[in-house]
Design an enzyme around this catalytic site. Structure first.
Site, PDB file in Angstrom:
ATOM      1  N   GLU A  59       0.943  -1.398   0.001  1.00 35.75           N
ATOM      2  CA  GLU A  59      -0.456   0.148   0.104  1.00 35.75           C
ATOM      3  C   GLU A  59       1.313   1.005   0.305  1.00 35.75           C
ATOM      4  O   GLU A  59       1.822   1.437   0.466  1.00 35.75           O
ATOM      5  CB  GLU A  59      -0.867  -0.157   1.346  1.00 35.75           C
ATOM      6  CG  GLU A  59      -1.594   1.235   1.059  1.00 35.75           C
ATOM      7  CD  GLU A  59      -2.689   1.151   2.559  1.00 35.75           C
ATOM      8  OE1 GLU A  59      -2.472   0.392   3.605  1.00 35.75           O
ATOM      9  OE2 GLU A  59      -3.327   2.079   2.388  1.00 35.75           O
ATOM     10  N   ASN A 117      -4.394   4.962  -2.628  1.00 38.32           N
ATOM     11  CA  ASN A 117      -5.707   5.146  -0.757  1.00 38.32           C
ATOM     12  C   ASN A 117      -6.652   6.645  -1.868  1.00 38.32           C
ATOM     13  O   ASN A 117      -5.745   7.627  -2.452  1.00 38.32           O
ATOM     14  CB  ASN A 117      -5.196   6.083   0.297  1.00 38.32           C
ATOM     15  CG  ASN A 117      -4.263   4.939   0.737  1.00 38.32           C
ATOM     16  OD1 ASN A 117      -6.053   4.210   1.401  1.00 38.32           O
ATOM     17  ND2 ASN A 117      -3.894   5.178   0.854  1.00 38.32           N
ATOM     18  N   GLU A 150      -7.681   1.846  -3.674  1.00 37.95           N
ATOM     19  CA  GLU A 150      -9.053   1.768  -2.071  1.00 37.95           C
ATOM     20  C   GLU A 150     -10.261   3.300  -1.891  1.00 37.95           C
ATOM     21  O   GLU A 150      -9.381   4.399  -2.045  1.00 37.95           O
ATOM     22  CB  GLU A 150      -7.704   1.622  -1.349  1.00 37.95           C
ATOM     23  CG  GLU A 150      -6.958   0.677  -0.987  1.00 37.95           C
ATOM     24  CD  GLU A 150      -6.145   0.583   0.429  1.00 37.95           C
ATOM     25  OE1 GLU A 150      -6.135   1.505   1.081  1.00 37.95           O
ATOM     26  OE2 GLU A 150      -5.431   0.144   0.339  1.00 37.95           O
ATOM     27  N   ASP A 180     -11.807   0.377   1.786  1.00 42.09           N
ATOM     28  CA  ASP A 180     -10.589   0.085   2.876  1.00 42.09           C
ATOM     29  C   ASP A 180     -11.219   1.184   4.483  1.00 42.09           C
ATOM     30  O   ASP A 180     -13.096   0.415   4.055  1.00 42.09           O
ATOM     31  CB  ASP A 180     -10.301   1.323   2.286  1.00 42.09           C
ATOM     32  CG  ASP A 180      -8.563   1.857   3.215  1.00 42.09           C
ATOM     33  OD1 ASP A 180      -8.486   0.926   3.492  1.00 42.09           O
ATOM     34  OD2 ASP A 180      -8.125   2.783   3.191  1.00 42.09           O
ATOM     35  N   GLU A 237      -5.868  -5.679   7.625  1.00 40.97           N
ATOM     36  CA  GLU A 237      -4.903  -4.726   8.205  1.00 40.97           C
ATOM     37  C   GLU A 237      -4.486  -4.411   9.314  1.00 40.97           C
ATOM     38  O   GLU A 237      -5.349  -4.680   9.956  1.00 40.97           O
ATOM     39  CB  GLU A 237      -4.199  -3.768   7.527  1.00 40.97           C
ATOM     40  CG  GLU A 237      -6.021  -2.559   7.003  1.00 40.97           C
ATOM     41  CD  GLU A 237      -6.308  -1.396   6.411  1.00 40.97           C
ATOM     42  OE1 GLU A 237      -5.098  -0.744   6.157  1.00 40.97           O
ATOM     43  OE2 GLU A 237      -7.008  -1.030   5.861  1.00 40.97           O
TER      44      GLU A 237
HETATM   45  P1  C2E Z   1      -5.540   3.328   5.728  1.00 34.48           P
HETATM   46  O1  C2E Z   1      -5.303   4.186   4.253  1.00 34.48           O
HETATM   47  O2  C2E Z   1      -6.362   2.325   6.314  1.00 34.48           O
HETATM   48  O3  C2E Z   1      -3.777   2.832   5.385  1.00 34.48           O
HETATM   49  C1  C2E Z   1      -3.298   1.906   7.104  1.00 34.48           C
HETATM   50  C2  C2E Z   1      -2.580   2.496   7.876  1.00 34.48           C
HETATM   51  O4  C2E Z   1      -2.475   1.700   9.236  1.00 34.48           O
HETATM   52  C3  C2E Z   1      -0.994   3.314   7.644  1.00 34.48           C
HETATM   53  O5  C2E Z   1      -1.100   4.702   8.874  1.00 34.48           O
HETATM   54  C4  C2E Z   1      -0.414   2.610   8.424  1.00 34.48           C
HETATM   55  O6  C2E Z   1       0.832   3.074   8.375  1.00 34.48           O
HETATM   56  C5  C2E Z   1      -1.294   1.826   9.597  1.00 34.48           C
HETATM   57  N1  C2E Z   1      -0.632   0.847  10.003  1.00 34.48           N
HETATM   58  C6  C2E Z   1      -0.875  -0.468   9.038  1.00 34.48           C
HETATM   59  N2  C2E Z   1      -0.629  -1.862   9.840  1.00 34.48           N
HETATM   60  C7  C2E Z   1      -0.668  -1.372  10.641  1.00 34.48           C
HETATM   61  C8  C2E Z   1      -0.809  -2.064  12.084  1.00 34.48           C
HETATM   62  O7  C2E Z   1       0.018  -2.956  12.135  1.00 34.48           O
HETATM   63  N3  C2E Z   1      -0.706  -1.074  13.219  1.00 34.48           N
HETATM   64  C9  C2E Z   1      -1.174   0.418  13.229  1.00 34.48           C
HETATM   65  N4  C2E Z   1      -1.753   0.454  14.638  1.00 34.48           N
HETATM   66  N5  C2E Z   1      -1.182   0.610  12.033  1.00 34.48           N
HETATM   67  C10 C2E Z   1      -0.769   0.004  11.535  1.00 34.48           C
HETATM   68  P2  C2E Z   1      -0.532   6.103   7.738  1.00 34.48           P
HETATM   69  O8  C2E Z   1       0.655   5.841   6.939  1.00 34.48           O
HETATM   70  O9  C2E Z   1      -0.597   6.871   8.940  1.00 34.48           O
HETATM   71  O10 C2E Z   1      -2.426   6.724   7.306  1.00 34.48           O
HETATM   72  C11 C2E Z   1      -3.242   6.887   7.766  1.00 34.48           C
HETATM   73  C12 C2E Z   1      -4.646   6.984   6.631  1.00 34.48           C
HETATM   74  O11 C2E Z   1      -4.505   8.495   5.933  1.00 34.48           O
HETATM   75  C13 C2E Z   1      -4.535   5.351   5.992  1.00 34.48           C
HETATM   76  O12 C2E Z   1      -4.983   5.236   6.288  1.00 34.48           O
HETATM   77  C14 C2E Z   1      -5.545   7.107   5.238  1.00 34.48           C
HETATM   78  O13 C2E Z   1      -6.867   6.717   5.326  1.00 34.48           O
HETATM   79  C15 C2E Z   1      -4.714   7.773   4.663  1.00 34.48           C
HETATM   80  N6  C2E Z   1      -3.671   8.120   3.869  1.00 34.48           N
HETATM   81  C16 C2E Z   1      -2.643   8.483   3.804  1.00 34.48           C
HETATM   82  N7  C2E Z   1      -1.745   8.150   2.905  1.00 34.48           N
HETATM   83  C17 C2E Z   1      -2.087   8.648   1.925  1.00 34.48           C
HETATM   84  C18 C2E Z   1      -2.555   9.202   0.383  1.00 34.48           C
HETATM   85  O14 C2E Z   1      -1.356   9.145  -0.351  1.00 34.48           O
HETATM   86  N8  C2E Z   1      -4.415   9.730  -0.005  1.00 34.48           N
HETATM   87  C19 C2E Z   1      -5.164   9.758   1.024  1.00 34.48           C
HETATM   88  N9  C2E Z   1      -5.634   9.875  -0.060  1.00 34.48           N
HETATM   89  N10 C2E Z   1      -5.076   9.144   1.918  1.00 34.48           N
HETATM   90  C20 C2E Z   1      -3.754   8.137   2.663  1.00 34.48           C
HETATM   91 MG    MG Z   2      -5.659   2.854   3.225  1.00 36.77          MG
HETATM   92 MG    MG Z   3      -7.425   0.833   6.363  1.00 39.70          MG
HETATM   93 MG    MG Z   4      -8.384   4.612   3.146  1.00 34.74          MG
END
Ligand code: C2E
Ligand code: MG
Ligand code: MG
Ligand code: MG
Length: 274
Positions: A59, A117, A150, A180, A237
């Site tokens: 991802e 995403n 997603e 997602d 996830e």
């Molecule tokens: P998401 O799309 O549900 O992405 C998964 C989030 O869960 C990511 O946080 C990832 O680092 C975290 N994660 C993965 N495995 C685990 C785990 O085992 N435990 C825990 N506690 N966390 C885990 P991240 O990178 O901080 O991103 C948060 C949200 O921000 C993402 O949720 C997504 O909705 C958004 N996001 C991130 N990058 C982008 C992007 O480029 N564009 C858009 N529109 N949204 C983004």
């Molecule tokens: Mg995602």
């Molecule tokens: Mg997610």
């Molecule tokens: Mg998302």
């Protein structure tokens, strides 16, 4: 803006709130510079098939090393960008970077798939996601099936008809569409029946972080079975422990993503393991 306090005086509206708004405004006004200067990076979190041990994809998650605030997590800046309408610029940048990386990997004979995403406001008629993604994959010689798109489950609630149309057209053109954050609390079971997606991403954190763990586990098992019986794929996830991974495998969910396997990493690190 002043709030009346209980003590008969006025309290100027809270300094934390003010700082947050200033920061949100700074973040938004700094975005285009950040995109040009490389402060924003695309990181990858590997996705694995736990049965075979194979890496099945990744991802793409953005990371921002802000000139004054240091590393910012998406939770801090995505809401600000959604509010100011700039999220589409960021997302277009991320999607294009992903296609560039996929092109390079294809040339090296590493055929990977990457989930990207899509924010709520990206899914609007005037954005024409299909045209955008189609021209991107053409420009970089990427197969549409290598892009997994997603869309968060809350988006599915706001305009189901537009979404069904968008999702169907993306799939007709070979893109794979994923729902997602399934299980975050907004889901309707009925939506599972209406939304023509290829894969459900079930976030374990929503079901296991609070409340009764045993009951959480039972729900996970049954959601996996239900999704598969409905003919969709499922990826879990937020998998953090070996027990979670073993339990998922046992109930038929083979694909996983989470800190138990890998944290998100920069592209160099990802290329070392891919
Ligand atoms: P998401 O799309 O549900 O992405 C998964 C989030 O869960 C990511 O946080 C990832 O680092 C975290 N994660 C993965 N495995 C685990 C785990 O085992 N435990 C825990 N506690 N966390 C885990 P991240 O990178 O901080 O991103 C948060 C949200 O921000 C993402 O949720 C997504 O909705 C958004 N996001 C991130 N990058 C982008 C992007 O480029 N564009 C858009 N529109 N949204 C983004
Ligand atoms: Mg995602
Ligand atoms: Mg997610
Ligand atoms: Mg998302």
């Amino acid at each position: 803006r002043a709030n009346k306090t209980g003590k008969g005086g006025y309290e100027f509206y809270n300094a934390d709130q003010w700082r947050k708004e200033r920061r949100d405004a700074d973040i938004s006004s700094h975005l285009s510079i950040a995109l040009q200067s490389g402060e924003i990076q695309v990181w990858y979190q590997p996705q694995v098939n736990y049965e075979t041990g194979e890496l099945v994809g990744a991802e793409a998650l953005c990371r921002w090393k802000h000139a004054t605030f240091g590393w910012l997590s998406p939770a801090e800046f995505i809401p600000a960008l959604e509010e100011s309408g700039l999220i589409y610029d960021l997302d277009c940048y991320v999607w294009e970077q992903v296609c560039r990386d996929l092109q390079r990997w294809n040339e090296q004979g590493r055929r990977l798939a990457v989930s990207v995403n899509v924010a709520r406001s990206d899914v609007r008629d005037d954005k024409n996601l299909l045209e955008h993604f189609t021209s991107l994959v053409q420009r970089y010689g990427v197969d549409p099936s290598q892009l997994h798109i997603e869309i968060t489950e809350t988006v599915y609630m706001s305009d189901p008809e537009l979404l069904i149309r968008t999702v169907s057209r993306l799939r007709e053109h070979g893109f794979l569409v994923e729902m997602d954050d399934f299980g975050s609390g907004y889901s309707s079971l009925n939506m599972l029946k209406e939304m023509p997606v290829d894969r459900i991403k079930l976030d374990l954190r929503f079901l296991t972080e609070t409340g009764d763990q045993v009951k959480g586990g039972i729900i996970v098992n049954h959601v996996v079975k239900m999704v598969r019986a409905l003919g969709m794929d499922i990826l879990a996830e937020g998998v953090e422990t070996v027990d979670q991974a073993a339990n998922l495998l046992e109930c038929g969910c083979l694909e996983m993503q989470g800190f138990y396997f890998y944290k998100p990493m920069n592209v160099r690190e990802f290329e070392r393991i891919a």
